[in-house]
Write an enzyme that holds these catalytic residues in place. Structure first.
Site, PDB file in Angstrom:
ATOM      1  N   SER A 251      31.843  65.262  57.846  1.00 53.38           N
ATOM      2  CA  SER A 251      32.737  65.608  57.180  1.00 53.38           C
ATOM      3  C   SER A 251      32.536  66.900  56.503  1.00 53.38           C
ATOM      4  CB  SER A 251      32.814  64.585  55.866  1.00 53.38           C
ATOM      5  OG  SER A 251      33.681  65.285  54.836  1.00 53.38           O
TER       6      SER A 251
ATOM      7  N   HIS B 170      33.178  67.798  53.628  1.00 52.51           N
ATOM      8  CA  HIS B 170      32.774  67.905  52.308  1.00 52.51           C
ATOM      9  C   HIS B 170      31.412  67.733  52.053  1.00 52.51           C
ATOM     10  CE1 HIS B 170      37.025  67.563  50.663  1.00 52.51           C
ATOM     11  NE2 HIS B 170      37.176  66.818  51.636  1.00 52.51           N
TER      12      HIS B 170
ATOM     13  N   GLN C  34      30.368  59.332  52.535  1.00 51.69           N
ATOM     14  CA  GLN C  34      31.176  59.300  53.473  1.00 51.69           C
ATOM     15  C   GLN C  34      30.984  58.274  54.479  1.00 51.69           C
ATOM     16  OE1 GLN C  34      33.509  61.881  53.702  1.00 51.69           O
ATOM     17  NE2 GLN C  34      34.293  60.790  55.770  1.00 51.69           N
TER      18      GLN C  34
ATOM     19  N   GLU D 245      46.511  68.301  57.249  1.00 50.62           N
ATOM     20  CA  GLU D 245      46.020  67.729  55.754  1.00 50.62           C
ATOM     21  C   GLU D 245      46.192  69.313  55.076  1.00 50.62           C
ATOM     22  OE1 GLU D 245      42.139  66.507  55.395  1.00 50.62           O
ATOM     23  OE2 GLU D 245      42.355  64.787  56.525  1.00 50.62           O
TER      24      GLU D 245
ATOM     25  N   HIS E 110      43.789  70.129  52.109  1.00 49.28           N
ATOM     26  CA  HIS E 110      42.150  70.465  52.379  1.00 49.28           C
ATOM     27  C   HIS E 110      41.987  71.687  52.551  1.00 49.28           C
ATOM     28  CE1 HIS E 110      37.984  69.055  54.078  1.00 49.28           C
ATOM     29  NE2 HIS E 110      38.296  70.370  54.641  1.00 49.28           N
TER      30      HIS E 110
ATOM     31  N   ASP F  18      39.658  69.117  48.221  1.00 49.04           N
ATOM     32  CA  ASP F  18      41.151  68.741  48.426  1.00 49.04           C
ATOM     33  C   ASP F  18      41.661  69.135  47.088  1.00 49.04           C
ATOM     34  OD1 ASP F  18      40.511  67.586  50.699  1.00 49.04           O
ATOM     35  OD2 ASP F  18      39.787  65.810  50.051  1.00 49.04           O
TER      36      ASP F  18
HETATM   37 ZN   LIG Z   1      39.306  67.024  52.527  1.00 48.17          ZN
END
Ligand SMILES: [Zn+2]
Length: 197
Positions: free
Chosen positions: A104, A106, A78, A162, A165, A113
């Site tokens: 993040s 993630h 990241q 997004e 996501h 995603d």
């Molecule tokens: Zn994402």
């Protein structure tokens, strides 16, 4: 001490993960990916991976073909991604579209995603108006995922829309958050306020 391994953990620009946080139970879900090489971004935490497999399999029975693009991301990765965004967009622009290391979702191993062929397997806003994007927005919560950065909520989530996501919260909570029409931030705040009454 916050439970960073909790499935309901809130991670955003005000609630960053520690630099040394690595999920303990990362596995590769058996789903289609937008790339073939073995890469850490294929990984999700076990419970989220199983749920993703069920979500993709169910979608397929309805003629919806979903493709996973990016799951787990380490603190270091990241950091590199953010630096790259800063180079392209400047710090302010980078902050809208990306996250600083630790910020993040993630890194939790609970976010994936998702994309499809119609948008060339890219992560773009148009995905939200494809049959796949619309199907996901409607059905993801049945499998424990929420659309984490909805349209028009940039001030709350810190991120532009997004549609690709998705964040795993477990079926029960994902259902509650989706039904509420709130972002995860707003939902948690409302919970706290209700408890105070
Ligand atoms: Zn994402």
């Amino acid at each position: 001490m916050r439970d960073w391994h909790g499935l309901h953990v809130l991670v955003n620009k005000s609630n960053p993960l520690p630099a040394d946080f690595v999920p303990k139970d990362l596995v590769i879900p058996e789903v289609s990916f937008s790339f073939s090489e073995d890469h850490p971004r294929k990984y999700l935490r076990r419970e989220a991976a199983v749920a993703l497999e069920r979500l993709f399999a169910y979608a397929q029975t309805m003629g919806i073909y979903l493709v996973a693009a990016s799951g787990y991301r380490s603190y270091e990765t990241q950091a590199a991604i953010f630096a790259n965004h800063v180079e392209r967009l400047g710090t302010l622009g980078a902050n809208r579209e990306s996250a600083r290391p630790g910020e993040s979702e993630h890194q939790t191993g609970l976010a994936m995603d998702i994309t499809s062929k119609l948008v060339g397997f890219k992560l773009v806003e148009e995905f939200g108006s494809t049959p796949e994007g619309r199907w996901l927005a409607t059905h993801a919560s049945q499998f424990g995922f929420i659309l984490r950065y909805p349209v028009g909520k940039e001030k709350v989530t810190g991120y532009i829309y997004e549609p690709w996501h998705y964040r795993y919260l477990g079926e029960n909570l994902a259902h509650q958050v989706t039904e509420s029409g709130l972002t995860y931030e707003e939902f948690l705040l409302q919970e706290v306020n209700t408890q105070d009454d």
